[in-house]
Motif scaffolding. Sequence first.
Motif, short mmCIF file in Angstrom:
data_model
loop_
_atom_site.label_atom_id
_atom_site.label_comp_id
_atom_site.label_asym_id
_atom_site.label_seq_id
_atom_site.Cartn_x
_atom_site.Cartn_y
_atom_site.Cartn_z
N GLU A 28 -10.11 23.65 18.06
CA GLU A 28 -10.28 23.10 16.83
C GLU A 28 -11.81 23.25 16.43
O GLU A 28 -11.90 23.54 15.39
N ASP A 29 -12.64 23.05 17.55
CA ASP A 29 -13.86 23.11 17.07
C ASP A 29 -14.39 24.57 16.78
O ASP A 29 -15.12 24.80 15.59
N MET A 30 -13.78 25.60 17.34
CA MET A 30 -14.14 27.03 17.07
C MET A 30 -13.56 27.22 15.41
O MET A 30 -14.09 28.01 14.82
N LYS A 31 -12.24 27.00 15.38
CA LYS A 31 -11.52 27.20 14.20
C LYS A 31 -12.53 26.65 13.14
O LYS A 31 -12.59 26.99 12.00
N ASN A 32 -12.77 25.32 13.17
CA ASN A 32 -13.86 24.77 12.06
C ASN A 32 -14.97 25.57 12.09
O ASN A 32 -15.58 25.59 10.76
N LEU A 33 -15.63 25.86 12.99
CA LEU A 33 -16.88 26.86 12.88
C LEU A 33 -16.53 27.94 12.29
O LEU A 33 -17.39 28.65 11.47
N ILE A 34 -15.42 28.80 12.52
CA ILE A 34 -15.28 30.17 11.84
C ILE A 34 -14.88 29.57 10.43
O ILE A 34 -15.39 30.50 9.55
N GLU A 35 -14.17 28.75 10.18
CA GLU A 35 -13.89 28.47 8.65
C GLU A 35 -15.00 28.30 7.85
O GLU A 35 -15.13 28.67 6.49
N GLN A 36 -15.98 27.40 8.42
CA GLN A 36 -17.29 26.97 7.53
C GLN A 36 -18.05 28.45 7.42
O GLN A 36 -18.67 28.54 6.36
N SER A 37 -18.11 29.32 8.50
CA SER A 37 -19.00 30.46 8.54
C SER A 37 -18.23 31.43 7.50
O SER A 37 -19.07 32.16 6.74
N ILE A 38 -16.94 31.51 7.29
CA ILE A 38 -16.42 32.41 6.43
C ILE A 38 -16.71 31.71 4.88
O ILE A 38 -16.71 32.44 4.07
N LYS A 39 -16.63 30.53 4.64
CA LYS A 39 -17.09 30.08 3.31
C LYS A 39 -18.50 30.64 2.95
O LYS A 39 -18.77 30.91 1.80
N ASP A 40 -19.44 30.82 3.76
CA ASP A 40 -20.73 31.17 3.71
C ASP A 40 -20.47 32.64 3.28
O ASP A 40 -21.16 33.03 2.37
N ALA A 41 -19.70 33.33 4.03
CA ALA A 41 -19.47 34.95 3.68
C ALA A 41 -18.75 35.05 2.14
O ALA A 41 -19.39 36.06 1.79
N ASN A 42 -17.83 34.28 1.90
CA ASN A 42 -17.21 34.30 0.63
C ASN A 42 -18.26 34.30 -0.48
O ASN A 42 -18.29 34.95 -1.46
N LYS A 43 -19.26 33.42 -0.23
CA LYS A 43 -20.46 33.22 -1.33
C LYS A 43 -21.15 34.27 -1.54
O LYS A 43 -21.82 34.33 -2.77
N VAL A 44 -21.27 35.30 -0.83
CA VAL A 44 -21.98 36.40 -0.82
C VAL A 44 -21.14 37.68 -0.93
O VAL A 44 -21.63 38.89 -0.90
N GLY A 45 -19.77 37.40 -1.39
CA GLY A 45 -18.87 38.34 -1.46
C GLY A 45 -18.12 39.20 -0.54
O GLY A 45 -17.38 40.36 -0.82
N LEU A 46 -18.19 38.58 0.62
CA LEU A 46 -17.53 39.36 1.88
C LEU A 46 -16.16 38.89 1.67
O LEU A 46 -15.75 37.68 1.89
N THR A 47 -15.19 39.88 1.64
CA THR A 47 -13.89 39.68 2.02
C THR A 47 -13.05 40.31 3.28
O THR A 47 -12.17 39.80 3.70
#
Length: 542
Positions: free
Chosen positions: A206-225
């Motif tokens: 669950e810690d890893m999933k939260n870490l991935i989810e928050q990292s992807i939020k940062d990625a979406n902000k710079v246009g990564l899909t």
Amino acid sequence: MSSYLFYNGKILTMDDENHIAESVVVKDDKIAFVGEHEVALTFISKDTEKIDLKGRTLIPGFNDSHMHLVAYGLTKFKADHRNARSIEDLKNDLKKFLKDEKTKIFDQWVQGHGWNHDKFKEKRLPRKEDIDEVISDRPVYMVRACYHICVVNSKALELAGITKDTKDPEGGKIDRDPETGEPTGILRENAIYMVNRLIPVTENIEDMKNLIEQSIKDANKVGLTSIQTDDFTYAKSYQQAIDAYEQLKAEGRLNARINMQMLLQTREKLNDFLMLGHKTGDGDKWVRFGPLKLLADGSLGSRTAAMHEPYSDDPSTSGLLIYSDEEIRYLLVTAHKNGLQLAVHAIGDRTMDQVLDAYKMISEKHPKKDPRFRIVHCQIGSSEIFEKFKELDVIADIQPIFMLSDIAIGENRVGPERIKTSYAWKTMWDKGIRLSGGSDAPVETFNPIMNLYIAVTRQEPDGYPEGGWYPRQRIDVYQGLKIFTRNPAYDTYEENEKGMIKAGMLADLVILSDDIMEVPHEEIKNVEIDMTMLDGNIVYSK
């Protein structure tokens, strides 16, 4: 059923035959229409949301061809040394981290990342004594910006059992004091793992999933899909990494398309993984198995990239080959015969020759339709190497953003002749070599706009050097956009699903704040992401 109409802007489809369109209609997760605005109006309904671009640019979602998403997330729990300009700064960063430390995610271990001794006023590598002055009762592991050398303190050396009598591991090096023979605290390449393997990893999925989810939020902000990510090293096991992505997908929390690059560095790890039966391409539009990933040499900054000739600024070394020819061929052939695409980290010219020669052997002895061999980084080239790339149709996964670190050291490291065929993106493009763009985050930022700016200008954000660094190797804006959108989709055999704005393709789109084809090149770095759409849903909006 969701529906969107995009109009009144510059729509860059990345389809060379019809590369500019007036309007785009999205229905559910797919692009329904691309073309003239009047025709687009026949594809919409009263429920269609109309998005007026107001002169802005619409492009396909960005796709990073090589990064480490989990490692990026973990940097938020490490001391950040990216701005250190001296050993004293390094120590102050560590003191600040210890003062602010809230979560001991790595148990008693203290980690740091991002230091670059080439930027230190002392012009030397840090040593264990430097770190011991700040903290000696807990083990400390601080990785250089390139992630190919680290400095550790005496406590970490003690826990790893590394003494003056410890032999260098194969493919690695323990730096030693020339007078006493004692380890200095600097470990290179495979020697890193003598300490790194002792550091606790994320036990709780669950810690890893939260870490991935928050990292992807940062990625979406710079246009990564879409993200092609090498994560196995940073998880408890490769199965934990796989499960984390699959569970996020099942829970509707995965806001990026993931292609897993499987780092399996030994025969034991590769054969263990192959027992599971996974092959490249297995999965769905959200999570797919990608290539076998191998690390075949180090980095330019640490002088561990393997060269045919010694380093110009240190003739005592020509870098480190991680594998013998026999061993790397065994791993590559085994993976190839068992359905895995091949992708190898190679920076030095000697390493690229080693890998390309292995690919040639595989093509001749174990031919397979459309293998799409890849080399990641491809920095120190030669005319002969480029001919091999073309002959074998090998994909070059490049990172223009590496120039932020390498402009200052590149020519010193390899000299005035080798530098002419290094970072040679325009030469490679003109020869017909397939280029795909990545960031290698967290080595550098995964912001594609900054990567694009550097590819087009060959300059740092402040405009240095004037006119660009070896400016003949600049690529144009359209080429740069292809490198970060359409071409990475080809890497993963998904060129018919994404990477272009075309009817029937996945609705992964990005709105840029400006007409990126028209802004002055020096202003590209200031272009912002106004909206990111993934699978027909808006996942980020400024």
